[in-house]
Design a protein around this motif. Structure first.
Motif: not given
Length: 448
Positions: A226-238
């Motif tokens: 929940x906190x150490x990875x990229x945020x949901x928006x950043x992960x979606x963009x990636x």
């Protein structure tokens, strides 16, 4: 196994008891205990240092006189949180097998100046999320160290008879049999017979310890995700960037394959056809030396080349879009499974027809997975299921009773299928233990 069934069978009481008894000897349990011990110590240290830096930083900022120093201390706290998060991600990957992608590092323009760079780092959302992880890790570190204490106490109690034999009663107070419970006290053994009580106490403690550490590690895993990875928006963009690249690569590969097949197949046949017809034309032009047998052979050769060219063009078109899909996915899967050399049990319940792109991906995934069953699994029978789920997702399940061991990256084509499925935001799950059976589940959206 029914085609539409994927839930594993409930473990038997004997199997469950065996799993409980073997838990303290499981490598996973020891890795989780090591993870909790290391991250418990680093988590406590990092949280205390971070709290000091943030407290000083906010204090100086509020005093106005030391605002710049306060901002620098706050940025240092963000850097510490990032370093702590990086360390825990590496430990989780090494000890837990939990690989969490790192968020993008904050970057400011080189000409932004001191205050510009400070402002950029203070606005870094991923840095503040990692601050949240370090602070949330503080109480979790205490619980994790308490869970590790169960292992230590269990091992100490098991050695009570040995310690009695080596050291006797020590100072005359007996041998302490420790309990991990925070209340209730710990008994003391004043004889060798009394120390034997430490063995069942130690065994019970060690049987509970793996499940305690696993529960704490599970909470930590979810906190890291929940906190150490990229945020949901950043992960979606990636993910979108990656799937776009995969779609482009897949299109380029398809075009290259079409060009190669046309150049090496149909084009060669058509050239031979044209040459044969030219030779026929030349033979017919000279009536004085007309050889009907030679002309007949040339016409037969031209006819053969024309037939082969048509066959290759038809196969090429079928590889791009199978004509059988024009009648729907159900009919296409029936035709596909009917041609398989092993018996295939087919179940189709597609309430709403997916888009053509999704149907094409579903068809080719099924064809590739059935090919794997035939070539690699050694199965005597297979199952294929295509079902529309309540949320509209198309779920494909291809199973077999072979020897198992299927995984991506072993020449089975599963990596390519995974990439193709991801281009439309689909998922592919492989369950193939050694010895079988194998069940591969593909979930596709109704529209591409």
């Amino acid at each position: 196994m029914p085609a539409g069934s994927s839930a594993p069978a409930a473990p038997s009481p004997t199997g469950l008891l065996t799993e409980v008894l073997r838990a303290p000897l499981n490598r996973r349990a020891w890795r989780e205990a090591a993870y909790l011990l290391i991250t418990g110590l680093t988590g406590l240290t990092g949280a205390v240092l971070l709290l000091v830096l943030l407290a000083l930083g906010f204090g100086f900022v509020l005093s106005l006189l030391g605002a710049v120093l306060g901002l620098l201390l706050t940025v240092a706290g963000l850097g510490l949180a990032r370093a702590e998060g990086r360390l825990h991600r590496r430990l989780a990957a090494t000890l837990l097998g939990e690989r969490i992608p790192a968020p993008r590092a904050p970057g400011a323009r080189a000409d932004a100046g001191l205050f510009g760079r400070l402002d950029h780092r203070l606005r870094d959302v991923s840095g503040w999320r990692q601050v949240g992880y370090v602070l949330a890790k503080l109480p979790l570190s205490l619980v994790g160290l308490y869970a590790v204490q169960w292992w230590v106490i269990g091992l100490i109690n098991l050695t009570a008879p040995v310690r009695w034999g080596l050291f006797g009663q020590g100072d005359g107070g007996g041998i302490l049999l420790m309990t991990p419970l925070p209340a209730g006290g710990s008994p003391t053994a004043h004889s060798f017979t009394g120390t034997l009580l430490g063995i069942p106490m130690g065994l019970v403690t060690l049987l509970i310890a793996p499940w305690f550490t696993r529960a704490v590690a599970l909470v930590d895993r979810r906190l890291m995700r929940a906190l150490l990875g990229p945020g949901s928006l950043a992960q979606r963009v990636r993910d979108l960037e990656e799937t776009r690249a995969l779609a482009v690569d897949d299109s380029v590969a398809l075009l290259r394959r079409v060009e190669r097949d046309l150049h090496d197949g149909a084009q060669v046949r058509l050239v031979a056809l044209a040459l044969g017809l030219d030779m026929v034309k030349s033979k017919l032009a000279d009536e004085s030396t007309l050889d009907l047998d030679a002309v007949r052979r040339l016409v037969d050769g031209a006819h053969h080349n024309a037939t082969e060219a048509l066959t290759e063009l038809r196969d090429l078109a079928r590889g791009i879009h199978p004509p059988v899909l024009d009648e729907g996915l159900a009919h296409a899967l029936e035709t596909l499974t009917a041609r398989a050399p092993v018996p295939v049990q087919l179940t189709v319940d597609v309430s709403e027809r997916p888009s053509p792109a999704i149907e094409s991906i579903a068809y080719f995934c099924t064809a590739e997975l059935l090919t794997n069953v035939i070539k690699h699994s050694g199965a005597a029978r297979a199952t294929v299921s295509a079902v529309t789920r309540p949320d509209g997702t198309l779920r494909l399940q291809i199973g077999d009773d072979g020897h198992g061991g299927a995984e991506a990256g072993t020449g089975s084509g599963l990596t390519g299928l995974l990439q193709r499925v991801r281009t439309v935001d689909g998922t592919l799950e492989i369950r193939s233990p050694q010895g079988g059976p194998t069940m591969i589940t593909v979930d596709l959206p109704p529209r591409a």
